[in-house]
Scaffold this active site. Structure first.
Site, short mmCIF file in Angstrom:
data_model
loop_
_atom_site.label_atom_id
_atom_site.label_comp_id
_atom_site.label_asym_id
_atom_site.label_seq_id
_atom_site.Cartn_x
_atom_site.Cartn_y
_atom_site.Cartn_z
N HIS B 327 -58.74 41.18 26.20
CA HIS B 327 -60.16 41.48 26.29
C HIS B 327 -60.60 41.11 27.70
O HIS B 327 -60.32 40.01 28.17
CB HIS B 327 -60.96 40.68 25.26
CG HIS B 327 -62.35 41.18 25.08
ND1 HIS B 327 -63.31 41.05 26.06
CD2 HIS B 327 -62.94 41.83 24.06
CE1 HIS B 327 -64.43 41.60 25.62
NE2 HIS B 327 -64.24 42.07 24.41
N ARG B 347 -71.74 44.44 28.42
CA ARG B 347 -71.55 45.53 29.38
C ARG B 347 -72.17 46.81 28.85
O ARG B 347 -72.73 47.59 29.60
CB ARG B 347 -70.05 45.70 29.68
CG ARG B 347 -69.54 44.60 30.60
CD ARG B 347 -68.04 44.66 30.80
NE ARG B 347 -67.34 44.21 29.60
CZ ARG B 347 -66.29 44.81 29.07
NH1 ARG B 347 -65.81 45.90 29.61
NH2 ARG B 347 -65.72 44.33 27.98
#
Lengths: 246, 557
Positions: B327, B347
């Site tokens: 990740h 994000r």
């Protein structure tokens, strides 16, 4: 020699179930217990502050105050003496979510002890997630299911409130009943979801998907590269130019 | 611990470039995304999967010759925890229709549908019911639910693009067509999905999605799903029993080669128990706690790949294990939060990834593998990583942008879990950015299975992270919560039907374990390693030196 000396200086004493250990000052309680030699079985789950497995209570010498925390989230402090609460018996009402209503009657029938709340606020003071536990219990007593759901949303069900409640209420199970009642009966339904499910079941996308499944990699890559990207700042009403595959 | 003076100085560079970046974002100007060719090149050069020594061939078993992470190979090339001759299979401690190994999202979803199809269910789980990676999944769950702009067709394309077009088509078809049904199922169970006042589900982009279809419950989507499914399982106590702290250490087959139960190990009393079942579902999840290549991990304490080992020994092939998902955004500061998942939703909501000079170097919504490789590149070859006080390195994730883009209070409202967590450490993430670096996150592959969750062994089913194929070589965000719900539900139905219609009574055996031991010997693998590992070992080596009376095999006696 220097390194060893520095390490020594960095160590702080803590008391695990009354026994003294010296551990690095930057560790969480969980890592400190492992450092001290414990192989954790109970009292350790996600190690990220969300599963509620590592409820811990501690005190400092000379202080009357009972402190609480999640062992995986709480950094050790000199002279704290602590224990984990790896399990605490709780009441859990069994209900059929299809057959109940989002009312005060449901809550009181499932958990009659709810009405024993003394409003002492110990639950709120015991919550490592800083949830206003007493306030959501008060909301439950008023039958305000929406408020109960909203206030309890961050609950990790660690059980510290329940362990300390003088009225013997199991707050976190009342809270999840409230959240499920809210999610199912009070929150407005997503109509677009229901109609999408209907379309899928009618087989609307069947042929286009079967075709994709038989498409070779090169063509797939082309389709992938050409797919229209919804702009990040687009509003709810955005629609793509190409509607062939909707 | 709050940011140090040095880091606070560096944050000023982020603040200096922020107004211009926010303006660009508002105008819809994004950092250019990489082409498929550029993506491939970036992965080959910087992704940990491509590092020398990152893959070793397995020397025994049904996927002999397949090269995967040595940390997993070591466990595959290990002996059973117990001598098969020491177990009396006629002494059955529990009997059930469907035995489910693992009490996370997939296992619990399977329990519900198996019960609805008339089966008595026993869940055996290593930790507590619900202590699983599902609980920790934050960002959301993908599904095409908005017919005016999205459909399973686009979801399918996105899944394939993320998985390097290697995914098993039938599995992807099942994933994307079941997706809307799963969201409706969750809504019906009372999951508090985040909605607009009129009831439409809120949805965001994830890395590699072409439409905003990531549904969520604030930033604790997995926890909300897990606690709801668990509560529902607890509402059916007559039919769904749960054994906690009782991991499976071996599958039991019968004389016809069908799966017929498992050997469980009570971690607290150190007893072994025989469970006889008409069908078995493997739902033990992933393997982040193997710390592949020494990476920190976002996974829960029990993620040690047990199901891979058990299924493999019994004869099920492995697939797609040659890639591991890192990740991109694991916390690297403060030390106490190290490895902790910072959801991709940050994000998705607009936060840029930035180097030490506060400059963008990658689009923040590339698929996870590409995003991770780009972070590693920036911190190594480019040399513009941000150094931490403990000698680590990271990049900035500019969360304060979200408050500017979505209005003040957005970070606190949309990410309450992370907001509180960082606040405890003295960092206000609506005002200060976070420091992140790739962290071991997901087992892309696993046991081979089909869209009915059947494996090559009759009576043995698989669902969730332990299985492989649906995500190809790289999973997109929001597709693992979906995976556990979709395939968990299918596995429950398949296993219940098998128990009802196809189950055949037969003599129980552990001969497959004996055979496996012989095969190890014949391959010249002499070892006292045992598997499954069950729990990782984080004890202090100095302490262990003094623990003279116990011979430790791995971590558990």
């Amino acid at each position: 020699m220097e390194a060893e000396k520095k390490e020594k200086e960095d160590l702080v004493p803590i008391f695990i179930m009354g026994k003294r250990y010296e551990v690095p000052s930057s560790l969480t309680i969980q890592k400190a217990m492992e450092y001290a030699g414990y192989q954790l079985i109970r009292g350790c789950g996600c190690r990220g502050g969300i599963c509620g497995a590592c409820a811990t209570v501690y005190r400092f010498p000379g202080s009357y105050k009972i402190e609480v925390g999640l062992a995986c989230q709480t950094v050790v402090q000199p002279n704290m003496y602590l224990t984990q609460i790896p399990f605490f018996p709780a009441t859990k009402s069994v209900y059929d979510i299809e057959k109940i209503k989002p009312t005060i009657e449901t809550l009181v029938k499932a958990y009659p002890e709810l009405l024993r709340c003394l409003q002492c606020n110990t639950c709120t003071k015991s919550c490592p997630m800083e949830i206003e536990v007493m306030d959501y219990i008060a909301a439950a007593m008023r039958g305000d299911v929406a408020r109960l759901a909203e206030l309890s949303f961050d609950c990790v069900m660690c059980g510290l409130c329940t362990a300390r409640c003088p009225a013997e209420i199991c707050q976190y199970n009342i809270a999840i009943l409230g959240r499920r009642l809210y999610g199912k009966y009070i929150a407005p339904k997503a109509e677009h979801l229901a109609s999408m499910v209907k379309e899928v079941e009618k087989g609307r996308y069947e042929q286009m998907l079967r075709e994709l499944m038989d498409t070779d990699e090169e063509t797939l890559k082309k389709l992938y590269n050409e797919r229209e990207i919804e702009p990040e700042q687009a509003g709810e009403d955005w629609t793509p130019k190409d509607k062939t595959y909707l | 611990m709050p940011y140090t003076r040095e880091l606070k100085e560096l944050i000023k560079r982020v603040e200096a470039t922020r107004p211009a970046r926010v303006e660009r974002k508002r105008r819809g100007e994004e950092f250019p995304v990489l082409s498929l060719k550029e993506r491939e090149e970036r992965l080959r050069k910087y992704h940990p999967d491509f590092k020398e020594g990152s893959r070793t061939e397995i020397r025994v078993g049904p996927s002999k010759g397949y090269a995967i992470s040595p940390e997993i190979v070591n466990l595959l090339e290990a002996k059973s925890r117990v001598d098969p001759d020491a177990i009396d299979l006629t002494k059955v401690a529990y009997e059930t229709d469907v035995l489910i190994l693992g009490g996370g999202g997939a296992g619990t979803a399977a329990a519900l549908t198996a019960q609805e199809n008339g089966a008595k269910v026993l869940i055996a789980t290593k930790l507590r019911h619900g202590d699983a990676n599902t609980m920790m999944a934050e960002g959301g769950i993908q599904a095409a639910t908005k017919g005016t702009k999205d459909s399973p067709y686009y979801h399918y394309l996105d899944v394939l693009g993320g998985g390097h077009f290697k995914n098993v088509p039938e599995l992807v078809y099942t994933l994307v067509t079941e997706a809307p049904k799963v969201i409706a199922w969750l809504e019906g169970l009372g999951c508090m999905l985040t909605k607009f006042p009129e009831g439409q589900l809120k949805a965001l982009h994830g890395g590699g999605t072409c439409r905003k279809r990531m549904h969520y419950a604030a930033d604790i989507t997995g926890a909300e799903i897990m606690r709801t499914l668990r509560d529902e399982a607890r509402n059916r106590p007559e039919d769904i029993k749960v054994l906690e702290f009782c991991p499976a250490v071996e599958l039991i087959l019968n004389e016809y080669g069908h799966c017929a139960g498992a050997v469980l190990y009570n971690l607290e009393t150190e007893e072994y128990f025989v469970v006889k079942a008409k069908a078995v579902i493997m739902a033990t999840g992933g393997s982040g706690r193997l710390h592949i290549q020494g990476f920190m991990t976002t996974n829960h304490y029990g993620a040690t790949g047990d199901g891979l080992i058990l299924g493999y020994r019994a004869g099920v092939k492995l697939c797609f294990l040659h890639t591991v998902q890192y990740h991109p955004t694991g916390a690297v500061f403060p030390e106490q939060a190290e490895g902790l998942l910072i959801t991709e939703k940050f994000r998705g909501a607009g936060a840029n990834a930035l180097n030490i000079d506060g400059e963008q170097f990658v689009n923040e919504r590339e698929p996870r593998d590409v995003e991770s490789a780009s972070f590693i590149r920036e911190c190594t070859e480019v040399g513009k990583g941000v150094p931490t006080p403990t000698g680590k390195v990271g990049v900035w994730l500019d969360s304060p942008m979200i408050d500017i883009l979505m209005g003040e209070g957005a970070v606190k409202r949309e990410f309450p879990g992370k907001y509180i967590l960082f606040k405890r450490f003295g960092i206000d993430i609506s005002k200060e950015p976070m420091l992140v670096y790739p962290t071991l996150h997901y087992q892309n592959g696993g046991l081979e299975y089909n869209s009915r969750c059947e494996t090559s062994i009759p009576g043995f089913f698989a669902a969730g992270e332990v299985s492989g194929g649906v995500h190809g070589e790289n999973r997109l965000m929001g597709n693992s919560l979906l995976d556990v719900c979709v395939f968990g539900r299918i596995a429950g139905v398949s296993a219940a039907l098998y128990a009802k219609e196809r189950f055949q009574e037969g003599r129980l055996t552990l001969d497959h374990v004996r055979r496996y031991h012989r095969e190890l010997e014949e391959a010249g693998i002499i070892t006292d390693r045992v598997a499954p590992m069950l729990l990782p070992d984080y004890s202090n080596p100095k302490v262990r030196e003094r623990q003279l009376t116990t011979r430790y095999l791995g971590t558990i006696r």
